[in-house]
Design a protein around this motif. Structure first.
Motif, short mmCIF file in Angstrom:
data_model
loop_
_atom_site.label_atom_id
_atom_site.label_comp_id
_atom_site.label_asym_id
_atom_site.label_seq_id
_atom_site.Cartn_x
_atom_site.Cartn_y
_atom_site.Cartn_z
N ALA A 146 -26.36 22.16 -43.27
CA ALA A 146 -27.55 21.38 -43.63
C ALA A 146 -28.77 22.27 -43.49
O ALA A 146 -29.05 22.81 -42.41
CB ALA A 146 -27.69 20.14 -42.75
N ALA A 147 -29.48 22.44 -44.59
CA ALA A 147 -30.77 23.12 -44.57
C ALA A 147 -31.81 22.13 -44.05
O ALA A 147 -31.57 20.92 -43.99
CB ALA A 147 -31.12 23.60 -45.98
N PRO A 148 -33.00 22.62 -43.68
CA PRO A 148 -34.05 21.69 -43.23
C PRO A 148 -34.32 20.61 -44.28
O PRO A 148 -34.49 20.90 -45.45
CB PRO A 148 -35.26 22.61 -43.05
N GLY A 149 -34.31 19.36 -43.84
CA GLY A 149 -34.56 18.24 -44.74
C GLY A 149 -33.32 17.63 -45.36
O GLY A 149 -33.39 16.54 -45.93
N ALA A 150 -32.18 18.31 -45.26
CA ALA A 150 -30.93 17.76 -45.82
C ALA A 150 -30.31 16.78 -44.84
O ALA A 150 -30.47 16.92 -43.62
CB ALA A 150 -29.95 18.89 -46.12
N PRO A 151 -29.59 15.78 -45.34
CA PRO A 151 -28.90 14.86 -44.43
C PRO A 151 -27.90 15.61 -43.55
O PRO A 151 -27.19 16.48 -44.03
CB PRO A 151 -28.18 13.90 -45.39
N ARG A 152 -27.87 15.25 -42.29
CA ARG A 152 -26.93 15.88 -41.36
C ARG A 152 -25.59 15.16 -41.40
O ARG A 152 -25.52 13.97 -41.68
CB ARG A 152 -27.50 15.90 -39.95
N ASP A 154 -21.59 14.73 -39.34
CA ASP A 154 -21.15 14.56 -37.96
C ASP A 154 -21.10 15.88 -37.21
O ASP A 154 -21.46 15.95 -36.04
CB ASP A 154 -19.76 13.90 -37.94
N ARG A 155 -20.62 16.90 -37.87
CA ARG A 155 -20.59 18.24 -37.29
C ARG A 155 -21.35 19.16 -38.23
O ARG A 155 -20.85 19.53 -39.28
CB ARG A 155 -19.15 18.71 -37.08
N THR A 156 -22.55 19.49 -37.84
CA THR A 156 -23.47 20.20 -38.74
C THR A 156 -23.71 21.62 -38.26
O THR A 156 -23.97 21.86 -37.08
CB THR A 156 -24.81 19.45 -38.84
N VAL A 157 -23.65 22.57 -39.21
CA VAL A 157 -24.02 23.96 -38.98
C VAL A 157 -25.32 24.22 -39.73
O VAL A 157 -25.41 23.91 -40.92
CB VAL A 157 -22.91 24.91 -39.48
N PRO A 158 -26.34 24.75 -39.10
CA PRO A 158 -27.60 25.02 -39.81
C PRO A 158 -27.38 25.99 -40.97
O PRO A 158 -26.68 27.00 -40.82
CB PRO A 158 -28.50 25.64 -38.74
N TRP A 159 -27.97 25.67 -42.11
CA TRP A 159 -27.87 26.54 -43.28
C TRP A 159 -29.14 27.40 -43.36
O TRP A 159 -30.26 26.91 -43.18
CB TRP A 159 -27.75 25.73 -44.55
N SER A 160 -28.95 28.68 -43.63
CA SER A 160 -30.08 29.57 -43.87
C SER A 160 -29.66 30.62 -44.88
O SER A 160 -28.47 30.91 -45.02
CB SER A 160 -30.53 30.26 -42.57
N PRO A 161 -30.60 31.19 -45.62
CA PRO A 161 -30.23 32.22 -46.60
C PRO A 161 -29.82 33.52 -45.91
O PRO A 161 -29.98 33.68 -44.70
CB PRO A 161 -31.52 32.40 -47.42
N TYR A 162 -29.27 34.43 -46.72
CA TYR A 162 -28.94 35.78 -46.27
C TYR A 162 -27.88 35.79 -45.17
O TYR A 162 -27.96 36.55 -44.21
CB TYR A 162 -30.19 36.54 -45.84
N GLN A 163 -26.89 34.92 -45.32
CA GLN A 163 -25.68 34.98 -44.51
C GLN A 163 -24.51 35.11 -45.47
O GLN A 163 -24.50 34.48 -46.52
CB GLN A 163 -25.51 33.71 -43.67
N HIS A 164 -23.54 35.93 -45.12
CA HIS A 164 -22.41 36.09 -46.03
C HIS A 164 -21.67 34.77 -46.16
O HIS A 164 -21.41 34.07 -45.17
CB HIS A 164 -21.46 37.18 -45.54
N ASP A 165 -21.30 34.42 -47.40
CA ASP A 165 -20.66 33.13 -47.66
C ASP A 165 -19.35 32.98 -46.90
O ASP A 165 -19.03 31.89 -46.41
CB ASP A 165 -20.41 32.96 -49.16
#
Length: 376
Positions: A146-152, A154-165
Protein backbone atom coordinates in the motif's frame (compact mmCIF):
# COMPACT_ATOMS: atom_id res chain seq x y z
CA UNK A 1 8.02 -11.10 16.47
CA UNK A 2 7.14 -7.65 15.18
CA UNK A 3 4.10 -5.59 16.06
CA UNK A 4 0.67 -6.68 14.95
CA UNK A 5 -0.46 -5.02 11.76
CA UNK A 6 -3.75 -3.19 11.82
CA UNK A 7 -5.66 -4.29 8.74
CA UNK A 8 -9.10 -3.92 7.28
CA UNK A 9 -10.42 -6.52 9.70
CA UNK A 10 -8.36 -5.53 12.76
CA UNK A 11 -5.03 -6.85 14.07
CA UNK A 12 -4.10 -10.04 12.25
CA UNK A 13 -0.84 -11.97 12.24
CA UNK A 14 2.42 -10.14 12.55
CA UNK A 15 4.76 -8.74 9.92
CA UNK A 16 8.42 -9.18 10.76
CA UNK A 17 11.31 -7.21 9.25
CA UNK A 18 12.09 -7.69 5.59
CA UNK A 19 11.89 -11.26 4.32
CA UNK A 20 11.48 -12.88 7.73
CA UNK A 21 8.09 -14.61 7.43
CA UNK A 22 5.09 -13.68 9.52
CA UNK A 23 2.86 -16.27 11.08
CA UNK A 24 1.12 -18.47 8.49
CA UNK A 25 -2.56 -17.88 7.88
CA UNK A 26 -4.36 -20.86 9.41
CA UNK A 27 -6.64 -23.15 7.45
CA UNK A 28 -5.76 -21.93 3.97
CA UNK A 29 -7.41 -24.00 1.22
CA UNK A 30 -7.72 -21.43 -1.57
CA UNK A 31 -5.35 -18.58 -2.40
CA UNK A 32 -5.91 -15.80 -4.94
CA UNK A 33 -2.93 -13.78 -6.16
CA UNK A 34 -3.52 -10.58 -8.12
CA UNK A 35 -0.76 -10.04 -10.69
CA UNK A 36 -2.14 -8.76 -13.96
CA UNK A 37 0.23 -6.96 -16.31
CA UNK A 38 2.98 -7.96 -18.69
CA UNK A 39 4.97 -11.15 -19.01
CA UNK A 40 7.90 -9.66 -17.13
CA UNK A 41 5.52 -8.58 -14.36
CA UNK A 42 4.41 -12.17 -13.87
CA UNK A 43 7.97 -13.49 -13.85
CA UNK A 44 9.15 -10.95 -11.28
CA UNK A 45 6.32 -12.21 -9.05
CA UNK A 46 7.14 -15.89 -9.68
CA UNK A 47 9.52 -16.29 -6.70
CA UNK A 48 6.79 -14.91 -4.42
CA UNK A 49 4.27 -17.29 -5.95
CA UNK A 50 6.71 -20.15 -5.36
CA UNK A 51 7.08 -19.06 -1.73
CA UNK A 52 3.29 -19.14 -1.32
CA UNK A 53 3.16 -22.61 -2.91
CA UNK A 54 5.78 -23.90 -0.47
CA UNK A 55 4.09 -22.32 2.55
CA UNK A 56 0.61 -23.58 1.63
CA UNK A 57 1.32 -26.85 -0.23
CA UNK A 58 -2.24 -28.18 -0.02
CA UNK A 59 -3.92 -24.98 -1.13
CA UNK A 60 -5.24 -24.23 -4.60
CA UNK A 61 -3.49 -21.11 -5.92
CA UNK A 62 -5.35 -19.02 -8.48
CA UNK A 63 -3.49 -16.35 -10.45
CA UNK A 64 -5.69 -13.34 -11.15
CA UNK A 65 -3.82 -12.32 -14.25
CA UNK A 66 -3.99 -11.52 -17.95
CA UNK A 67 -4.94 -13.62 -20.97
CA UNK A 68 -1.35 -13.66 -22.21
CA UNK A 69 -0.33 -15.46 -19.00
CA UNK A 70 -2.17 -18.62 -20.09
CA UNK A 71 0.84 -20.28 -21.80
CA UNK A 72 2.92 -19.58 -18.69
CA UNK A 73 0.41 -21.13 -16.27
CA UNK A 74 -1.85 -23.64 -18.02
CA UNK A 75 -0.31 -26.99 -18.97
CA UNK A 76 3.01 -26.06 -17.37
CA UNK A 77 4.49 -27.08 -13.99
CA UNK A 78 4.61 -24.09 -11.69
CA UNK A 79 3.28 -22.50 -8.53
CA UNK A 80 -0.22 -21.69 -9.86
CA UNK A 81 -3.09 -24.15 -10.26
CA UNK A 82 -5.54 -21.91 -12.09
CA UNK A 83 -5.71 -18.64 -14.03
CA UNK A 84 -8.61 -16.20 -13.86
CA UNK A 85 -8.34 -13.34 -16.35
CA UNK A 86 -8.94 -9.97 -14.67
CA UNK A 87 -11.36 -7.61 -16.45
CA UNK A 88 -10.03 -4.35 -17.88
CA UNK A 89 -10.16 -2.46 -14.58
CA UNK A 90 -8.45 0.97 -14.60
CA UNK A 91 -5.08 0.77 -12.91
CA UNK A 92 -5.16 -3.04 -12.89
CA UNK A 93 -5.85 -3.87 -16.51
CA UNK A 94 -3.43 -5.39 -18.97
CA UNK A 95 -3.53 -4.53 -22.67
CA UNK A 96 -5.36 -1.96 -24.76
CA UNK A 97 -9.05 -1.46 -25.37
CA UNK A 98 -11.87 0.12 -23.40
CA UNK A 99 -12.35 -0.31 -19.67
CA UNK A 100 -14.71 -3.07 -18.63
CA UNK A 101 -18.23 -1.88 -17.73
CA UNK A 102 -19.14 -1.90 -14.07
CA UNK A 103 -21.55 -4.80 -14.37
CA UNK A 104 -18.84 -6.99 -15.93
CA UNK A 105 -16.43 -6.20 -13.09
CA UNK A 106 -19.10 -6.90 -10.46
CA UNK A 107 -20.02 -10.22 -12.08
CA UNK A 108 -16.34 -11.20 -12.07
CA UNK A 109 -15.94 -10.19 -8.42
CA UNK A 110 -19.06 -12.14 -7.48
CA UNK A 111 -17.68 -15.24 -9.19
CA UNK A 112 -14.43 -14.87 -7.27
CA UNK A 113 -16.26 -14.35 -3.97
CA UNK A 114 -18.11 -17.57 -4.61
CA UNK A 115 -14.82 -19.47 -4.67
CA UNK A 116 -14.32 -18.67 -0.99
CA UNK A 117 -10.69 -17.57 -0.93
CA UNK A 118 -9.02 -17.92 2.44
CA UNK A 119 -6.10 -15.70 1.44
CA UNK A 120 -5.90 -13.02 -1.25
CA UNK A 121 -2.50 -11.51 -2.05
CA UNK A 122 -1.86 -8.34 -4.03
CA UNK A 123 1.41 -8.44 -6.01
CA UNK A 124 0.35 -5.77 -8.45
CA UNK A 125 1.35 -2.26 -7.40
CA UNK A 126 0.85 0.52 -4.90
CA UNK A 127 -2.70 -0.54 -4.11
CA UNK A 128 -4.58 2.57 -5.14
CA UNK A 129 -6.58 0.58 -7.69
CA UNK A 130 -5.58 -3.00 -6.94
CA UNK A 131 -6.42 -3.07 -3.22
CA UNK A 132 -10.06 -1.98 -3.68
CA UNK A 133 -10.46 -4.73 -6.28
CA UNK A 134 -8.82 -7.30 -4.00
CA UNK A 135 -11.05 -6.33 -1.10
CA UNK A 136 -14.13 -6.97 -3.25
CA UNK A 137 -13.19 -10.66 -3.44
CA UNK A 138 -14.21 -11.27 0.18
CA UNK A 139 -11.14 -13.27 1.21
CA UNK A 140 -10.78 -14.15 4.88
CA UNK A 141 -7.28 -12.60 5.01
CA UNK A 142 -5.61 -10.16 2.63
CA UNK A 143 -1.98 -9.18 2.12
CA UNK A 144 -0.16 -6.78 -0.18
CA UNK A 145 1.49 -3.42 -0.63
CA UNK A 146 0.00 0.00 0.00
CA UNK A 147 1.37 3.36 -1.08
CA UNK A 148 0.37 6.44 0.94
CA UNK A 149 -3.37 6.97 0.54
CA UNK A 150 -4.12 3.45 -0.71
CA UNK A 151 -6.49 1.19 1.24
CA UNK A 152 -4.61 -1.02 3.67
CA UNK A 153 -4.97 -4.78 3.75
CA UNK A 154 -4.86 -7.14 6.71
CA UNK A 155 -1.14 -7.63 6.24
CA UNK A 156 0.30 -4.56 4.59
CA UNK A 157 3.83 -3.86 3.34
CA UNK A 158 4.58 -0.18 2.60
CA UNK A 159 5.04 0.47 -1.11
CA UNK A 160 7.76 2.83 -2.32
CA UNK A 161 9.50 3.32 -5.67
CA UNK A 162 13.01 2.13 -6.50
CA UNK A 163 12.78 -1.30 -4.92
CA UNK A 164 13.41 -4.37 -7.01
CA UNK A 165 10.13 -6.06 -7.90
CA UNK A 166 11.34 -9.56 -6.99
CA UNK A 167 12.27 -8.41 -3.48
CA UNK A 168 9.14 -6.31 -3.16
CA UNK A 169 6.86 -9.27 -3.84
CA UNK A 170 8.92 -11.65 -1.71
CA UNK A 171 8.41 -9.19 1.13
CA UNK A 172 4.65 -9.40 0.58
CA UNK A 173 4.81 -13.20 0.48
CA UNK A 174 6.71 -13.15 3.78
CA UNK A 175 3.99 -10.93 5.27
CA UNK A 176 1.50 -13.58 4.14
CA UNK A 177 3.46 -16.24 6.06
CA UNK A 178 5.48 -17.57 3.13
CA UNK A 179 9.30 -17.52 3.49
CA UNK A 180 11.38 -17.07 0.36
CA UNK A 181 12.49 -20.24 -1.41
CA UNK A 182 14.73 -18.57 -4.01
CA UNK A 183 15.37 -15.13 -5.51
CA UNK A 184 15.53 -15.70 -9.25
CA UNK A 185 12.43 -16.39 -11.36
CA UNK A 186 12.15 -19.82 -12.94
CA UNK A 187 9.96 -21.21 -15.69
CA UNK A 188 9.58 -24.88 -16.61
CA UNK A 189 10.26 -25.86 -20.21
CA UNK A 190 7.97 -28.43 -21.86
CA UNK A 191 8.39 -30.81 -24.77
CA UNK A 192 5.60 -28.92 -26.52
CA UNK A 193 7.65 -25.71 -26.31
CA UNK A 194 10.60 -27.45 -27.96
CA UNK A 195 8.46 -29.11 -30.61
CA UNK A 196 6.93 -25.79 -31.64
CA UNK A 197 10.34 -24.11 -31.75
CA UNK A 198 11.82 -26.87 -33.94
CA UNK A 199 9.02 -26.43 -36.46
CA UNK A 200 10.35 -22.91 -37.02
CA UNK A 201 14.06 -23.67 -36.56
CA UNK A 202 15.24 -27.28 -36.72
CA UNK A 203 18.10 -28.37 -34.52
CA UNK A 204 21.48 -27.45 -35.91
CA UNK A 205 24.24 -25.06 -35.02
CA UNK A 206 24.03 -22.99 -31.82
CA UNK A 207 22.64 -19.50 -32.15
CA UNK A 208 22.34 -16.07 -30.53
CA UNK A 209 18.80 -14.72 -30.28
CA UNK A 210 18.17 -11.01 -30.85
CA UNK A 211 14.91 -9.39 -29.74
CA UNK A 212 14.70 -5.62 -30.44
CA UNK A 213 11.34 -4.98 -28.77
CA UNK A 214 10.14 -3.50 -25.49
CA UNK A 215 6.63 -2.48 -24.52
CA UNK A 216 7.58 1.18 -24.37
CA UNK A 217 9.43 2.62 -27.40
CA UNK A 218 11.64 4.75 -25.16
CA UNK A 219 13.14 1.57 -23.68
CA UNK A 220 14.31 0.25 -27.07
CA UNK A 221 17.96 0.53 -28.05
CA UNK A 222 18.27 1.59 -31.68
CA UNK A 223 17.69 -1.36 -34.09
CA UNK A 224 20.79 -0.51 -36.10
CA UNK A 225 22.91 -0.80 -32.94
CA UNK A 226 21.57 -4.30 -32.32
CA UNK A 227 22.31 -5.12 -35.96
CA UNK A 228 25.92 -3.96 -35.51
CA UNK A 229 26.42 -6.14 -32.45
CA UNK A 230 24.77 -9.09 -34.16
CA UNK A 231 26.98 -8.64 -37.23
CA UNK A 232 30.10 -8.55 -35.04
CA UNK A 233 29.08 -11.82 -33.37
CA UNK A 234 28.25 -13.34 -36.77
CA UNK A 235 31.71 -12.39 -38.03
CA UNK A 236 33.10 -14.41 -35.12
CA UNK A 237 31.11 -17.48 -36.15
CA UNK A 238 27.74 -17.08 -34.44
CA UNK A 239 24.40 -17.83 -36.10
CA UNK A 240 22.04 -14.94 -35.24
CA UNK A 241 18.28 -15.44 -35.00
CA UNK A 242 15.99 -12.41 -35.04
CA UNK A 243 12.87 -12.80 -32.89
CA UNK A 244 9.69 -10.75 -32.62
CA UNK A 245 5.92 -11.00 -32.59
CA UNK A 246 3.88 -10.16 -35.71
CA UNK A 247 3.17 -6.74 -34.20
CA UNK A 248 6.91 -6.12 -33.92
CA UNK A 249 7.56 -6.73 -37.61
CA UNK A 250 8.24 -3.02 -38.39
CA UNK A 251 10.86 -3.04 -35.66
CA UNK A 252 12.54 -6.31 -36.64
CA UNK A 253 12.50 -5.14 -40.27
CA UNK A 254 14.73 -2.22 -39.24
CA UNK A 255 17.21 -4.66 -37.69
CA UNK A 256 17.12 -6.90 -40.75
CA UNK A 257 17.65 -3.93 -43.07
CA UNK A 258 20.68 -2.75 -41.10
CA UNK A 259 22.28 -6.20 -40.77
CA UNK A 260 25.08 -6.95 -43.21
CA UNK A 261 25.95 -10.57 -42.42
CA UNK A 262 24.31 -13.51 -44.19
CA UNK A 263 24.33 -15.45 -40.91
CA UNK A 264 21.02 -13.94 -39.74
CA UNK A 265 17.74 -15.88 -39.68
CA UNK A 266 14.56 -13.81 -39.35
CA UNK A 267 11.86 -15.66 -37.38
CA UNK A 268 9.58 -12.67 -36.77
CA UNK A 269 6.05 -13.96 -36.24
CA UNK A 270 7.12 -17.57 -36.85
CA UNK A 271 6.19 -18.91 -33.40
CA UNK A 272 3.59 -18.39 -30.68
CA UNK A 273 4.58 -17.79 -27.07
CA UNK A 274 5.18 -21.47 -26.37
CA UNK A 275 7.38 -21.76 -29.45
CA UNK A 276 9.22 -18.63 -28.35
CA UNK A 277 9.97 -20.32 -25.03
CA UNK A 278 11.50 -23.25 -26.89
CA UNK A 279 13.67 -20.97 -29.02
CA UNK A 280 14.84 -18.94 -26.03
CA UNK A 281 15.73 -22.10 -24.13
CA UNK A 282 17.77 -23.38 -27.07
CA UNK A 283 19.67 -20.12 -27.61
CA UNK A 284 23.21 -19.64 -26.32
CA UNK A 285 22.41 -16.02 -25.51
CA UNK A 286 19.59 -13.49 -25.77
CA UNK A 287 20.53 -9.97 -26.79
CA UNK A 288 17.97 -7.18 -26.47
CA UNK A 289 16.24 -4.73 -24.16
CA UNK A 290 14.32 -4.73 -20.90
CA UNK A 291 11.44 -6.83 -22.26
CA UNK A 292 9.22 -9.84 -21.64
CA UNK A 293 11.41 -12.13 -23.78
CA UNK A 294 14.47 -11.13 -21.75
CA UNK A 295 12.66 -12.15 -18.56
CA UNK A 296 11.54 -15.40 -20.22
CA UNK A 297 15.04 -16.26 -21.38
CA UNK A 298 16.52 -15.67 -17.94
CA UNK A 299 13.78 -17.72 -16.25
CA UNK A 300 14.57 -20.59 -18.64
CA UNK A 301 18.28 -20.45 -17.77
CA UNK A 302 19.54 -18.74 -20.94
CA UNK A 303 22.24 -16.04 -20.53
CA UNK A 304 21.09 -12.51 -21.37
CA UNK A 305 22.57 -9.15 -22.31
CA UNK A 306 20.11 -6.25 -22.25
CA UNK A 307 20.06 -2.46 -22.33
CA UNK A 308 18.24 -0.74 -19.45
CA UNK A 309 17.20 2.72 -18.39
CA UNK A 310 18.66 3.80 -15.06
CA UNK A 311 15.22 3.47 -13.44
CA UNK A 312 14.54 -0.04 -14.70
CA UNK A 313 18.04 -1.15 -13.78
CA UNK A 314 16.86 -0.69 -10.19
CA UNK A 315 13.48 -2.39 -10.23
CA UNK A 316 13.46 -5.13 -12.87
CA UNK A 317 17.03 -5.91 -14.00
CA UNK A 318 18.44 -9.38 -13.28
CA UNK A 319 19.61 -9.74 -9.69
CA UNK A 320 22.73 -11.73 -10.55
CA UNK A 321 25.59 -11.23 -13.00
CA UNK A 322 27.10 -14.67 -13.53
CA UNK A 323 24.94 -15.28 -16.60
CA UNK A 324 23.17 -11.92 -17.06
CA UNK A 325 24.69 -8.56 -17.97
CA UNK A 326 23.13 -5.12 -18.06
CA UNK A 327 24.22 -2.14 -20.14
CA UNK A 328 22.68 0.84 -18.31
CA UNK A 329 21.83 4.24 -19.75
CA UNK A 330 22.74 6.43 -16.80
CA UNK A 331 21.57 9.54 -18.65
CA UNK A 332 18.25 8.03 -19.86
CA UNK A 333 17.16 11.12 -21.78
CA UNK A 334 15.06 11.52 -24.93
CA UNK A 335 17.28 11.36 -28.01
CA UNK A 336 15.32 14.22 -29.58
CA UNK A 337 14.69 16.76 -26.83
CA UNK A 338 16.85 15.58 -23.94
CA UNK A 339 13.98 15.30 -21.45
CA UNK A 340 14.95 12.85 -18.67
CA UNK A 341 13.05 9.57 -18.66
CA UNK A 342 11.98 10.00 -15.05
CA UNK A 343 10.67 13.53 -15.67
CA UNK A 344 7.74 12.17 -17.66
CA UNK A 345 6.84 11.33 -21.24
CA UNK A 346 7.73 14.08 -23.71
CA UNK A 347 5.61 12.36 -26.37
CA UNK A 348 8.39 11.96 -28.93
CA UNK A 349 8.57 8.18 -28.57
CA UNK A 350 12.33 8.29 -29.11
CA UNK A 351 14.82 6.03 -27.38
CA UNK A 352 16.39 7.22 -24.13
CA UNK A 353 19.23 4.71 -24.44
CA UNK A 354 21.56 6.46 -26.88
CA UNK A 355 24.36 6.87 -24.35
CA UNK A 356 24.90 3.09 -24.21
CA UNK A 357 27.82 2.29 -26.55
CA UNK A 358 27.76 -0.71 -28.83
CA UNK A 359 31.23 -1.69 -27.64
CA UNK A 360 29.91 -2.26 -24.12
CA UNK A 361 27.04 -4.48 -25.27
CA UNK A 362 29.32 -6.44 -27.59
CA UNK A 363 31.86 -6.97 -24.81
CA UNK A 364 29.17 -8.36 -22.52
CA UNK A 365 27.95 -10.72 -25.26
CA UNK A 366 31.45 -11.95 -26.08
CA UNK A 367 32.20 -12.53 -22.40
CA UNK A 368 29.08 -14.63 -21.83
CA UNK A 369 29.55 -16.67 -25.01
CA UNK A 370 33.15 -17.41 -24.04
CA UNK A 371 32.06 -18.33 -20.54
CA UNK A 372 29.38 -20.66 -21.90
CA UNK A 373 31.95 -22.40 -24.10
CA UNK A 374 34.07 -23.39 -21.07
CA UNK A 375 33.37 -27.02 -20.05
CA UNK A 376 31.54 -27.35 -16.76
Amino acid sequence: MGPAVQGAAGPVGAVRPGLEPADPVPGVRRVAVLRSGGIGDYLNAEPALTALRAAYPQAEITLLGAAHHRPLVEGRPGPCDRLEVVPAVPGVRAGDGPDAPGEEVEAWCAAQRARGYDLAVQLHGGGGNSNPLLLRLGARTTAGTAAPGAPRLDRTVPWSPYQHDVLRWLEVAAAAGAPAVRLEPRLALTEDDLRRSREALPDGEPFVAVHPGATEPRRRWRPERLAEVGDALAAEGARVVLLGSPAERPLTAQVAAAARSDRWTDLTGAVDLRGLLGLLARADLLLGNDSGPRHLAAALGTPTVAVFTSANAVDVAPLTRTWHRTAVSWGSACARCGMPYLAGDCGHGETVLDDVPGEEVLAHARDLLAQRAVPA
